[in-house]
Design a protein around this motif. Structure first.
Motif, PDB file in Angstrom:
ATOM      1  N   ASN A  37       0.729  -1.022   0.020  1.00 22.56           N
ATOM      2  CA  ASN A  37      -0.072   0.048   0.100  1.00 22.56           C
ATOM      3  C   ASN A  37       1.040   1.329   0.046  1.00 22.56           C
ATOM      4  N   LYS A  38       1.242   1.875  -1.080  1.00 28.29           N
ATOM      5  CA  LYS A  38       1.964   2.915  -1.391  1.00 28.29           C
ATOM      6  C   LYS A  38       1.516   4.363  -0.576  1.00 28.29           C
ATOM      7  N   PRO A  39       1.994   4.913   0.323  1.00 29.39           N
ATOM      8  CA  PRO A  39       1.398   5.833   0.765  1.00 29.39           C
ATOM      9  C   PRO A  39       1.485   7.214  -0.073  1.00 29.39           C
ATOM     10  N   HIS A  40       0.676   8.190   0.128  1.00 28.14           N
ATOM     11  CA  HIS A  40       0.551   9.263  -0.481  1.00 28.14           C
ATOM     12  C   HIS A  40       1.869  10.055  -0.419  1.00 28.14           C
ATOM     13  N   ASP A  41       2.418  11.056  -1.715  1.00 27.39           N
ATOM     14  CA  ASP A  41       3.484  11.606  -1.791  1.00 27.39           C
ATOM     15  C   ASP A  41       4.965  10.739  -1.419  1.00 27.39           C
ATOM     16  N   VAL A  42       4.757   9.668  -1.836  1.00 27.88           N
ATOM     17  CA  VAL A  42       6.121   8.953  -2.165  1.00 27.88           C
ATOM     18  C   VAL A  42       6.244   8.445  -3.474  1.00 27.88           C
ATOM     19  N   LEU A  43       7.219   8.755  -3.976  1.00 26.95           N
ATOM     20  CA  LEU A  43       8.028   8.248  -5.187  1.00 26.95           C
ATOM     21  C   LEU A  43       8.138   6.818  -5.091  1.00 26.95           C
ATOM     22  N   VAL A  44       7.664   6.106  -6.449  1.00 28.92           N
ATOM     23  CA  VAL A  44       8.042   4.826  -6.272  1.00 28.92           C
ATOM     24  C   VAL A  44       9.547   4.428  -6.652  1.00 28.92           C
ATOM     25  N   HIS A  45      10.175   5.430  -7.515  1.00 37.65           N
ATOM     26  CA  HIS A  45      11.516   5.414  -7.498  1.00 37.65           C
ATOM     27  C   HIS A  45      11.926   6.799  -8.204  1.00 37.65           C
ATOM     28  N   HIS A  46      13.240   6.930  -8.040  1.00 39.37           N
ATOM     29  CA  HIS A  46      13.666   8.349  -8.407  1.00 39.37           C
ATOM     30  C   HIS A  46      13.870   8.139  -9.952  1.00 39.37           C
ATOM     31  N   GLY A  47      13.560   9.152 -10.802  1.00 42.81           N
ATOM     32  CA  GLY A  47      13.651   9.136 -12.145  1.00 42.81           C
ATOM     33  C   GLY A  47      13.617  10.616 -12.621  1.00 42.81           C
ATOM     34  N   LYS A  48      13.871  10.654 -14.097  1.00 37.89           N
ATOM     35  CA  LYS A  48      14.083  11.860 -14.647  1.00 37.89           C
ATOM     36  C   LYS A  48      13.003  12.626 -14.724  1.00 37.89           C
ATOM     37  N   PHE A  49      11.753  12.176 -14.560  1.00 39.18           N
ATOM     38  CA  PHE A  49      10.471  13.072 -14.485  1.00 39.18           C
ATOM     39  C   PHE A  49       9.971  13.404 -13.165  1.00 39.18           C
ATOM     40  N   SER A  50      10.608  12.896 -12.049  1.00 36.17           N
ATOM     41  CA  SER A  50      10.263  13.236 -10.844  1.00 36.17           C
ATOM     42  C   SER A  50      10.944  14.351 -10.199  1.00 36.17           C
ATOM     43  N   ARG A  51      10.162  14.885  -9.265  1.00 34.86           N
ATOM     44  CA  ARG A  51      10.638  15.935  -8.441  1.00 34.86           C
ATOM     45  C   ARG A  51      11.908  15.196  -7.349  1.00 34.86           C
ATOM     46  N   ASN A  52      12.975  15.126  -7.856  1.00 30.80           N
ATOM     47  CA  ASN A  52      13.958  14.403  -6.930  1.00 30.80           C
ATOM     48  C   ASN A  52      14.482  15.328  -5.544  1.00 30.80           C
ATOM     49  N   ASN A  53      14.751  14.932  -4.545  1.00 34.19           N
ATOM     50  CA  ASN A  53      15.271  15.334  -3.578  1.00 34.19           C
ATOM     51  C   ASN A  53      16.249  14.340  -2.894  1.00 34.19           C
ATOM     52  N   ALA A  54      17.634  14.746  -2.753  1.00 31.87           N
ATOM     53  CA  ALA A  54      18.541  14.047  -2.169  1.00 31.87           C
ATOM     54  C   ALA A  54      18.238  13.152  -1.241  1.00 31.87           C
ATOM     55  N   ASP A  55      17.575  13.975  -0.153  1.00 31.17           N
ATOM     56  CA  ASP A  55      17.284  13.108   1.183  1.00 31.17           C
ATOM     57  C   ASP A  55      16.143  12.594   1.353  1.00 31.17           C
ATOM     58  N   GLU A  56      15.331  12.412   0.027  1.00 34.55           N
ATOM     59  CA  GLU A  56      13.763  11.645   0.045  1.00 34.55           C
ATOM     60  C   GLU A  56      14.200  10.268  -0.287  1.00 34.55           C
ATOM     61  N   ASN A  57      13.577   9.366   0.601  1.00 35.77           N
ATOM     62  CA  ASN A  57      13.485   8.025   0.184  1.00 35.77           C
ATOM     63  C   ASN A  57      12.516   7.661  -0.651  1.00 35.77           C
ATOM     64  N   SER A  58      12.574   6.848  -1.672  1.00 34.01           N
ATOM     65  CA  SER A  58      11.492   6.287  -2.608  1.00 34.01           C
ATOM     66  C   SER A  58      11.099   4.973  -2.182  1.00 34.01           C
ATOM     67  N   LEU A  59       9.819   4.646  -2.644  1.00 35.64           N
ATOM     68  CA  LEU A  59       9.276   3.453  -2.148  1.00 35.64           C
ATOM     69  C   LEU A  59       9.990   2.332  -1.867  1.00 35.64           C
ATOM     70  N   LEU A  60      10.743   2.118  -3.051  1.00 35.54           N
ATOM     71  CA  LEU A  60      11.821   1.011  -3.357  1.00 35.54           C
ATOM     72  C   LEU A  60      12.884   1.092  -2.221  1.00 35.54           C
ATOM     73  N   GLN A  61      13.378   2.216  -1.841  1.00 40.45           N
ATOM     74  CA  GLN A  61      14.409   2.367  -0.797  1.00 40.45           C
ATOM     75  C   GLN A  61      13.844   2.283   0.542  1.00 40.45           C
ATOM     76  N   LEU A  62      12.474   2.522   0.819  1.00 39.93           N
ATOM     77  CA  LEU A  62      11.636   2.398   2.085  1.00 39.93           C
ATOM     78  C   LEU A  62      11.740   0.857   2.220  1.00 39.93           C
ATOM     79  N   LEU A  63      11.208   0.094   1.300  1.00 38.55           N
ATOM     80  CA  LEU A  63      11.258  -1.275   1.092  1.00 38.55           C
ATOM     81  C   LEU A  63      12.397  -1.946   1.709  1.00 38.55           C
ATOM     82  N   GLU A  64      13.553  -1.695   0.859  1.00 37.28           N
ATOM     83  CA  GLU A  64      14.546  -2.326   1.248  1.00 37.28           C
ATOM     84  C   GLU A  64      15.171  -2.152   2.654  1.00 37.28           C
ATOM     85  N   GLN A  65      15.100  -0.900   3.214  1.00 37.48           N
ATOM     86  CA  GLN A  65      15.269  -0.375   4.657  1.00 37.48           C
ATOM     87  C   GLN A  65      14.497  -1.302   5.391  1.00 37.48           C
TER      88      GLN A  65
END
Length: 235
Positions: free
Chosen positions: A16-44
């Motif tokens: 269940n992906k939360p609101h305002d969480v990127l699935v993964h960092h990509g060229k069309f996303s608003r990237n933030n170096a300190d922001e964890n993507s869904l894939l990173q959160l799941l790995e953690q």
């Protein structure tokens, strides 16, 4: 941030992906170096890597399917390309939506050079009229709708709802900022009211028929309570 697993087996997981969480960092996303993507959160959280089969917009919540092995991604993706998977979304939109509508307006994504066919089926579930003025109107009207996309274009549901003059509440790009502001001021609800409620498909490896529901977030549940609407997929 804890990610809830809705289903898992040896081949895939659904979360269940939360609101305002990127699935993964990509060229069309608003990237933030300190922001964890869904894939990173799941790995953690689980100590494993997972591989997305499809995508959800950053601000869309709900069920998403991920493969455990990269070699299985194509097998699961074939369910989408062959239209053998049923996706059900829920949205709160401005105005009183039609009882039923078949929307077949082409959609052009950010990286697309041409418009592509896009089909969405809409079903009206609930309506409400609030004694809260917005713009030049003394009252404001809203609908809860069920949306079944038959194609998977970027921002398809958001674009289609704007196309039929029923934009989704909380949609900063395609929505109505006056109504979005009212939801924040009156209720404190800031999220995009678009939720991937369920996926239904026959598992390509086990042949098990799966129907996976994703519970709504706190803002959604607060809205159901405030408006007196029944939760369409339960708790």
């Amino acid at each position: 941030m804890k990610i809830d697993i809705l289903y898992e087996d040896d081949y895939c997981i659904c979360v269940n992906k939360p609101h305002d969480v990127l699935v993964h960092h990509g060229k069309f996303s608003r990237n933030n170096a300190d922001e964890n993507s869904l894939l990173q959160l799941l790995e953690q959280q689980f100590g494993e890597k997972y591989y997305p089969v499809h995508r959800l917009d950053r601000r869309t919540s709900g069920v998403i399917l991920l493969a455990r092995q990269t070699t299985d991604v194509a097998t699961f993706q074939k369910l989408f390309t062959d239209q053998e998977i049923q996706k059900t979304y829920y949205a709160v939109v401005r105005g009183f939506a039609p009882e039923q509508q078949y929307i077949d307006s082409p959609v052009k994504g950010k990286d697309a050079k041409a418009y592509k066919d896009a089909i969405t089926e809409l079903t009206l579930l609930k309506t409400i009229s609030l004694d809260i003025p917005v713009g030049r109107y003394d009252t404001s009207r809203y609908s809860l709708v069920k949306l079944a996309p038959k194609t998977g274009r970027m921002h398809q549901l958001r674009i289609h709802m704007k196309k039929i003059s029923h934009p989704i509440i909380g949609d900063g790009k395609y929505g109505d900022h006056r109504h979005d502001a009212m939801y924040v001021e009156q209720f404190g609800w800031k999220n995009l009211f678009l939720h991937a409620g369920s996926l239904s498909f026959t598992h390509p490896f086990s042949q098990e028929v799966l129907h996976i529901n994703a519970p709504f977030s706190e803002d959604w549940n607060a809205l159901f309570l405030k408006f007196g609407w029944r939760n369409p997929i339960g708790s």
